[in-house]
Design an enzyme around this catalytic site. Structure first.
Site, PDB file in Angstrom:
ATOM      1  N   PRO A   2       0.810  -1.203   0.000  1.00 22.27           N
ATOM      2  CA  PRO A   2       0.000   0.000   0.000  1.00 22.27           C
ATOM      3  C   PRO A   2       0.844   1.254   0.000  1.00 22.27           C
ATOM      4  CG  PRO A   2      -0.278  -1.320   1.994  1.00 22.27           C
ATOM      5  CD  PRO A   2       0.977  -1.732   1.344  1.00 22.27           C
ATOM      6  N   GLU A   3       0.477   2.185  -0.831  1.00 28.12           N
ATOM      7  CA  GLU A   3       1.013   3.528  -0.742  1.00 28.12           C
ATOM      8  C   GLU A   3      -0.066   4.385  -0.110  1.00 28.12           C
ATOM      9  OE1 GLU A   3       3.360   5.063  -3.832  1.00 28.12           O
ATOM     10  OE2 GLU A   3       3.752   3.140  -4.739  1.00 28.12           O
TER      11      GLU A   3
END
Length: 269
Positions: A2-3
């Site tokens: 995840p960013e």
DNA sequence: ACTGGATCCTGATCGC
DNA sequence: TGCGATCAGGATCCAG
């Protein structure tokens, strides 16, 4: 995995399910994440939760005495399920609520984290964070000044948390492409004007990705289990060998700071 | 003071 | 089909 957009998406998805809930049980199945999960989290049993917010790629889940700090690492997902749902492989941490639901962290690679932060204190990992990319404090002037002494590659610089938070490998490549800046260019040799452009494009890319529910590359899912839809809008990331949408040149992939970096050799200088 | 590199871990994929 | 090598969306720490 995840960013920032993925963490934002997860936080928003969780909020209605984990706010104002009474905790009945805290289960630590595998404490060995990036750092050990502190046993004192069991003190939350009997407490009622407050809201959940995001700072950088951390989620802060507030309680009267402090906050649960959660990070998804590369492979983490958080889901709210019925408490009777059988555990899945790599479910490491669980908070069971009085309403029969449970919040679970699943993280195969265990690069994620669950920590406790006392009220009115800040963990050092939170303290050292730079500005939020979507805040007014992050703009071209700030970026240009912050990069003045950095001789290293611009891509590494914008992925450094002390400069700006939340820009991971995907969106670093994408925002540099949109700005026409070569990923390897020395950070202190990006002009003020181009810093302005870059700061704006970082904001643009992140906002768009949040609107799309994040980027599903492998198995990222939103809190409700649905995928993110940003992947189809990527210009360069994962598109090595394809032709650039703007100039038809072949998109290249090089290694920078041990991370793959995709770019158009003609559009980006 | 910066920066490059190693490092924590599992799983998917690729080449032979 | 099997097996080893390689690569993943992160971020800290340490040596140089």
């Amino acid at each position: 995995m995840p960013e920032l957009p993925e963490v934002e998406t997860t936080t928003r998805g969780l909020a209605p399910h984990v706010t104002g809930q009474t905790v009945t049980t805290v289960n630590i199945y595998q404490p060995q994440l990036r750092w050990p999960i502190p046993k004192e989290l069991t003190q939350l049993e009997g407490q009622t939760s407050g809201d959940i917010t995001r700072r950088a790629k951390y989620m802060l889940w507030n309680f009267p005495q402090g906050s649960v700090v959660m990070h998804l690492g590369m492979s983490g997902t958080m889901r709210v399920v019925d408490a009777e749902t059988p555990l899945k492989k790599h479910d490491h941490f669980e908070v069971v609520f009085a309403n029969g639901k449970a919040l679970r962290l699943n993280d195969p690679r265990r690069f994620g984290a669950v920590l406790w932060q006392e009220k009115n204190t800040e963990l050092s990992i939170i303290q050292s964070l730079g500005p939020e990319p979507l805040s007014n404090h992050f703009d071209g002037n700030y970026l240009h000044q912050k990069l003045a002494k950095r001789k290293g590659a611009i891509k590494n610089a914008i992925m450094t948390n002390a400069v700006v938070v939340g820009v991971g490998n995907i969106y670093a490549s994408e925002s540099l492409f949109l700005s026409g800046i070569h990923p390897k260019r020395a950070a202190n040799r990006v002009s003020k004007e181009r810093c302005q452009l870059l700061a704006n494009n970082i904001k643009l890319v992140l906002k768009k990705a949040i609107q799309q529910g994040g980027t599903t590359l492998k198995d990222f899912t939103q809190a409700d289990g649905s995928p993110g839809y940003f992947a189809q809008q990527l210009n360069v990331y994962g598109r090595e060998g394809e032709s650039c949408a703007q100039c038809q040149s072949i998109i290249k992939n090089m290694t920078l700071g041990q991370r793959s970096s995709f770019y158009c050799p003609k559009c980006q200088r």
